[in-house]
Scaffold this motif. Sequence first.
Motif, short mmCIF file in Angstrom:
data_model
loop_
_atom_site.label_atom_id
_atom_site.label_comp_id
_atom_site.label_asym_id
_atom_site.label_seq_id
_atom_site.Cartn_x
_atom_site.Cartn_y
_atom_site.Cartn_z
N VAL A 153 0.84 -1.20 0.00
CA VAL A 153 0.00 0.00 0.00
C VAL A 153 0.87 1.25 0.00
O VAL A 153 0.56 2.25 -0.67
N ARG A 154 1.99 1.21 0.70
CA ARG A 154 2.91 2.36 0.68
C ARG A 154 3.43 2.62 -0.74
O ARG A 154 3.60 3.77 -1.14
N PHE A 155 3.69 1.55 -1.47
CA PHE A 155 4.18 1.70 -2.84
C PHE A 155 3.16 2.45 -3.70
O PHE A 155 3.54 3.29 -4.52
N ILE A 156 1.89 2.17 -3.49
CA ILE A 156 0.84 2.87 -4.25
C ILE A 156 0.89 4.36 -3.97
O ILE A 156 0.75 5.18 -4.89
N ALA A 157 1.10 4.74 -2.70
CA ALA A 157 1.16 6.15 -2.34
C ALA A 157 2.44 6.81 -2.82
O ALA A 157 2.42 7.95 -3.30
N ASP A 158 3.55 6.09 -2.71
CA ASP A 158 4.85 6.67 -3.08
C ASP A 158 5.05 6.73 -4.59
O ASP A 158 5.73 7.63 -5.09
N GLU A 159 4.49 5.77 -5.31
CA GLU A 159 4.68 5.67 -6.76
C GLU A 159 3.34 5.50 -7.47
O GLU A 159 3.07 4.49 -8.11
N PRO A 160 2.47 6.51 -7.38
CA PRO A 160 1.12 6.36 -7.95
C PRO A 160 1.12 6.10 -9.45
O PRO A 160 0.29 5.31 -9.94
N ARG B 187 -8.69 5.56 -1.95
CA ARG B 187 -8.40 5.62 -0.51
C ARG B 187 -6.96 6.01 -0.23
O ARG B 187 -6.66 6.65 0.77
N VAL B 188 -6.04 5.58 -1.09
CA VAL B 188 -4.61 5.80 -0.85
C VAL B 188 -4.19 7.08 -1.53
O VAL B 188 -3.59 7.08 -2.61
N THR B 189 -4.50 8.20 -0.89
CA THR B 189 -4.26 9.51 -1.50
C THR B 189 -2.93 10.12 -1.09
O THR B 189 -2.43 11.00 -1.79
N ASP B 190 -2.38 9.70 0.03
CA ASP B 190 -1.09 10.23 0.49
C ASP B 190 -0.47 9.25 1.47
O ASP B 190 -1.03 8.16 1.72
#
Length: 201
Positions: free
Chosen positions: A101-108, A177-180
């Motif tokens: 999930v962090r990857f989604i936020a860091d590398e959208p 949901r994963v906006t930041d």
Amino acid sequence: MRTTRGRRTQAERRAETRRGLVAAAIALWAEHPVADVSLDRLAAAAGCTRGAFHGNFADRAEFVDTVLAAIVAEAGRRLAAAVAAAPDPLAGLTAYIVESVRFIADEPAKACALAAIVRHRGAAGGVEYADLARDGSVELVALLRDGQRAGLVRDLDVGLAAEVIRVALDTQIRSGRVTDAAAAERVGAELGAFFEAAVRR
């Protein structure tokens, strides 16, 4: 290796062109379906010609595979490091989920491009998403099996459990949901706790 005059070698120029094309594809495919982005548009975004594209890749399918491999490799390094730092397989499962999930936020852009590639492969090759999810669940299956051997994970169908986790993670790419970073921590913690409770012995 550079020449004695400091100019780039042919191999260096070729590698730079390939990197530029991959970066351009990620940016474009994050916003548009893969099939909707022409090779001319892709080459222009990369600052090269269509001929340069064909000089580096046999066809679009090979290029799609190259972009996919680049994104998966980067995400894989992050996930492997997170899992390696966990004290046991069950904690490793939670770490895998949270870091995904962090990857989604860091590398959208990379996450969205990855989702676009998955959709493109399904449409182009008639591959069902369930089959792709199964293929992308290898690391999760290994973690669950290691957890069972360690007595931490209950008796369950590890393949099915891994696919369910994979689908839940993939869904977060376009969920909104994963906006930041803060949202990623919240969503990752919630998913991690949910699946840890679901599989724990």
